[in-house]
Design a protein around this motif. Structure first.
Motif, PDB file in Angstrom:
ATOM      1  N   LYS A 151      20.747 -35.761  61.864  1.00  0.00           N
ATOM      2  CA  LYS A 151      20.239 -36.470  63.033  1.00  0.00           C
ATOM      3  C   LYS A 151      20.762 -35.830  64.315  1.00  0.00           C
ATOM      4  O   LYS A 151      21.908 -35.412  64.379  1.00  0.00           O
ATOM      5  CB  LYS A 151      20.657 -37.939  62.959  1.00  0.00           C
ATOM      6  N   ALA A 152      19.903 -35.779  65.337  1.00  0.00           N
ATOM      7  CA  ALA A 152      20.262 -35.149  66.604  1.00  0.00           C
ATOM      8  C   ALA A 152      19.920 -36.068  67.771  1.00  0.00           C
ATOM      9  O   ALA A 152      19.074 -36.958  67.662  1.00  0.00           O
ATOM     10  CB  ALA A 152      19.533 -33.822  66.760  1.00  0.00           C
ATOM     11  N   ILE A 153      20.593 -35.825  68.871  1.00  0.00           N
ATOM     12  CA  ILE A 153      20.327 -36.531  70.121  1.00  0.00           C
ATOM     13  C   ILE A 153      20.406 -35.520  71.252  1.00  0.00           C
ATOM     14  O   ILE A 153      21.191 -34.573  71.186  1.00  0.00           O
ATOM     15  CB  ILE A 153      21.320 -37.690  70.358  1.00  0.00           C
ATOM     16  N   VAL A 154      19.562 -35.695  72.263  1.00  0.00           N
ATOM     17  CA  VAL A 154      19.632 -34.881  73.479  1.00  0.00           C
ATOM     18  C   VAL A 154      19.896 -35.826  74.646  1.00  0.00           C
ATOM     19  O   VAL A 154      19.219 -36.838  74.810  1.00  0.00           O
ATOM     20  CB  VAL A 154      18.371 -34.007  73.692  1.00  0.00           C
ATOM     21  N   LEU A 155      20.946 -35.514  75.406  1.00  0.00           N
ATOM     22  CA  LEU A 155      21.333 -36.277  76.585  1.00  0.00           C
ATOM     23  C   LEU A 155      20.989 -35.424  77.797  1.00  0.00           C
ATOM     24  O   LEU A 155      21.595 -34.375  78.015  1.00  0.00           O
ATOM     25  CB  LEU A 155      22.840 -36.565  76.557  1.00  0.00           C
ATOM     26  N   VAL A 156      20.011 -35.858  78.587  1.00  0.00           N
ATOM     27  CA  VAL A 156      19.482 -35.034  79.671  1.00  0.00           C
ATOM     28  C   VAL A 156      19.877 -35.612  81.029  1.00  0.00           C
ATOM     29  O   VAL A 156      19.440 -36.694  81.398  1.00  0.00           O
ATOM     30  CB  VAL A 156      17.940 -34.933  79.586  1.00  0.00           C
ATOM     31  N   ASP A 157      20.707 -34.860  81.758  1.00  0.00           N
ATOM     32  CA  ASP A 157      21.000 -35.167  83.161  1.00  0.00           C
ATOM     33  C   ASP A 157      19.952 -34.414  83.965  1.00  0.00           C
ATOM     34  O   ASP A 157      20.155 -33.270  84.370  1.00  0.00           O
ATOM     35  CB  ASP A 157      22.421 -34.706  83.511  1.00  0.00           C
ATOM     36  N   ILE A 158      18.819 -35.033  84.151  1.00  0.00           N
ATOM     37  CA  ILE A 158      17.655 -34.360  84.721  1.00  0.00           C
ATOM     38  C   ILE A 158      17.940 -33.814  86.114  1.00  0.00           C
ATOM     39  O   ILE A 158      17.481 -32.728  86.475  1.00  0.00           O
ATOM     40  CB  ILE A 158      16.413 -35.290  84.703  1.00  0.00           C
ATOM     41  N   GLU A 159      18.731 -34.528  86.904  1.00  0.00           N
ATOM     42  CA  GLU A 159      19.042 -34.060  88.248  1.00  0.00           C
ATOM     43  C   GLU A 159      19.833 -32.760  88.202  1.00  0.00           C
ATOM     44  O   GLU A 159      19.620 -31.860  89.016  1.00  0.00           O
ATOM     45  CB  GLU A 159      19.801 -35.138  89.018  1.00  0.00           C
ATOM     46  N   ASN A 160      20.747 -32.625  87.254  1.00  0.00           N
ATOM     47  CA  ASN A 160      21.530 -31.405  87.124  1.00  0.00           C
ATOM     48  C   ASN A 160      20.655 -30.222  86.728  1.00  0.00           C
ATOM     49  O   ASN A 160      20.886 -29.096  87.163  1.00  0.00           O
ATOM     50  CB  ASN A 160      22.650 -31.600  86.098  1.00  0.00           C
ATOM     51  N   LEU A 161      19.654 -30.475  85.929  1.00  0.00           N
ATOM     52  CA  LEU A 161      18.817 -29.388  85.446  1.00  0.00           C
ATOM     53  C   LEU A 161      17.803 -28.900  86.475  1.00  0.00           C
ATOM     54  O   LEU A 161      17.480 -27.713  86.508  1.00  0.00           O
ATOM     55  CB  LEU A 161      18.080 -29.808  84.171  1.00  0.00           C
ATOM     56  N   ILE A 162      17.283 -29.810  87.330  1.00  0.00           N
ATOM     57  CA  ILE A 162      16.156 -29.407  88.181  1.00  0.00           C
ATOM     58  C   ILE A 162      16.291 -29.741  89.660  1.00  0.00           C
ATOM     59  O   ILE A 162      15.336 -29.528  90.406  1.00  0.00           O
ATOM     60  CB  ILE A 162      14.835 -30.017  87.669  1.00  0.00           C
ATOM     61  N   TRP A 163      17.419 -30.214  90.104  1.00  0.00           N
ATOM     62  CA  TRP A 163      17.530 -30.605  91.515  1.00  0.00           C
ATOM     63  C   TRP A 163      17.141 -29.446  92.420  1.00  0.00           C
ATOM     64  O   TRP A 163      17.614 -28.333  92.264  1.00  0.00           O
ATOM     65  CB  TRP A 163      18.941 -31.067  91.844  1.00  0.00           C
ATOM     66  N   ASP A 164      16.266 -29.727  93.357  1.00  0.00           N
ATOM     67  CA  ASP A 164      15.796 -28.728  94.312  1.00  0.00           C
ATOM     68  C   ASP A 164      16.428 -29.033  95.672  1.00  0.00           C
ATOM     69  O   ASP A 164      16.048 -30.000  96.330  1.00  0.00           O
ATOM     70  CB  ASP A 164      14.267 -28.784  94.389  1.00  0.00           C
ATOM     71  N   HIS A 165      17.391 -28.219  96.068  1.00  0.00           N
ATOM     72  CA  HIS A 165      18.094 -28.454  97.333  1.00  0.00           C
ATOM     73  C   HIS A 165      17.176 -28.256  98.534  1.00  0.00           C
ATOM     74  O   HIS A 165      17.354 -28.900  99.561  1.00  0.00           O
ATOM     75  CB  HIS A 165      19.325 -27.547  97.440  1.00  0.00           C
ATOM     76  N   TYR A 166      16.176 -27.404  98.399  1.00  0.00           N
ATOM     77  CA  TYR A 166      15.240 -27.164  99.492  1.00  0.00           C
ATOM     78  C   TYR A 166      14.418 -28.425  99.795  1.00  0.00           C
ATOM     79  O   TYR A 166      14.244 -28.803 100.938  1.00  0.00           O
ATOM     80  CB  TYR A 166      14.321 -25.993  99.149  1.00  0.00           C
ATOM     81  N   ARG A 167      13.938 -29.072  98.737  1.00  0.00           N
ATOM     82  CA  ARG A 167      13.133 -30.292  98.904  1.00  0.00           C
ATOM     83  C   ARG A 167      13.974 -31.559  98.914  1.00  0.00           C
ATOM     84  O   ARG A 167      13.471 -32.631  99.207  1.00  0.00           O
ATOM     85  CB  ARG A 167      12.106 -30.406  97.773  1.00  0.00           C
ATOM     86  N   GLY A 168      15.223 -31.461  98.513  1.00  0.00           N
ATOM     87  CA  GLY A 168      16.066 -32.657  98.459  1.00  0.00           C
ATOM     88  C   GLY A 168      15.660 -33.597  97.341  1.00  0.00           C
ATOM     89  O   GLY A 168      15.717 -34.819  97.501  1.00  0.00           O
ATOM     90  N   GLY A 169      15.271 -33.074  96.214  1.00  0.00           N
ATOM     91  CA  GLY A 169      14.863 -33.899  95.082  1.00  0.00           C
ATOM     92  C   GLY A 169      14.097 -33.070  94.074  1.00  0.00           C
ATOM     93  O   GLY A 169      14.346 -31.884  93.910  1.00  0.00           O
TER      94      GLY A 169
END
Length: 183
Positions: A30-48
Motif C-alpha cells: 500500500k502507498a500514499i502520496v502527500l502533496v504540498d501543492i504550494e511547494n511544488l507549483i507556487w509561482d512567485h511572479y503571479r503570487g499563486g
C-alpha cells in the motif's frame, strides 16, 4: 554518496545506501502520496497558481508514481483551495482528500496530521512526499527506520538537503516556470 541521474525526462537522486543504479519504482504493498501543492507549483511572479498549474503537476505525479495506486492527500492553504479542487483529477482510480490549514506551514501540518490519522488505519509500504520542505525530514527518517520506502518529489520549491539525504529516491518533477508577460 548520492547518485544523480539526469535525463531530459527526469532528475533523480537516489539516497544513501543505494547501489547508484536507477531502479524503477516498483509497486509493493500500500502507498500514499502527500502533496504540498504550494511547494511544488507556487509561482512567485503571479503570487499563486492556477487550476492549470495544479493539473500539470497532477499529471506529472501520476506519470511517475500513479502505478503505485496511492491514496492521495493534498495539503493547501484555504485561500488556494479552489484551484486545487478545480485542477486535481483522479488519474489512477483511488480517492483523494484535500486538507486545508492556514498559517505558517499550514499545508505541511495538514499533511502530517493526515498521515498520522491514516497510518492508524493502514500500513503504508511506500510513502511519497510531494514536497521538498525540511519539515518532512522527521517523518521521512522515522519511516526509513521502520523499513518504509520514502520517495520525495519536488518542484519549484526545491528540496531540503536533509530530506533528500534520507529519501530512498528524490525526484525533481522539473515543473516549468510560467512565461512572463510583456508589459
Amino acid at each position: 554518496m548520492i547518485t544523480s541521474l539526469q535525463t531530459p525526462e527526469n532528475n533523480i537522486h537516489e539516497g544513501l545506501g543505494n547501489s547508484g543504479c536507477h531502479t524503477p519504482i516498483k509497486r509493493t504493498g500500500k502507498a500514499i502520496v502527500l502533496v504540498d501543492i504550494e511547494n511544488l507549483i507556487w509561482d512567485h511572479y503571479r503570487g499563486g497558481f492556477t487550476h492549470g498549474d495544479v493539473r500539470l503537476v497532477h499529471d506529472m505525479i501520476v506519470a511517475r508514481v500513479g502505478h503505485l495506486q496511492p491514496d492521495q492527500v493534498i495539503g493547501v492553504c484555504h485561500r488556494y483551495a479552489q484551484p486545487v479542487i478545480d485542477g486535481w483529477g483522479n488519474g489512477w482510480g483511488s480517492h483523494y482528500d484535500i486538507r486545508q490549514k492556514s498559517g505558517k506551514d499550514g499545508a505541511d501540518r495538514a499533511l502530517l496530521d493526515a498521515y498520522r490519522e491514516l497510518s492508524r488505519k493502514y500500513r503504508y509500504d511506500t510513502v511519497v512526499i510531494g514536497s521538498g520542505d525540511g519539515i518532512f525530514f522527521d517523518l521521512a527518517q522515522q519511516l526509513k527506520e521502520a523499513g518504509t520506502r520514502v520517495i520525495t518529489l519536488y518542484g519549484r520549491g526545491n528540496i531540503a538537503q536533509k530530506l533528500e539525504l534520507v529519501s530512498d529516491i528524490a525526484l525533481n518533477l522539473n515543473v516549468p516556470a510560467p512565461l512572463k508577460r510583456a508589459a
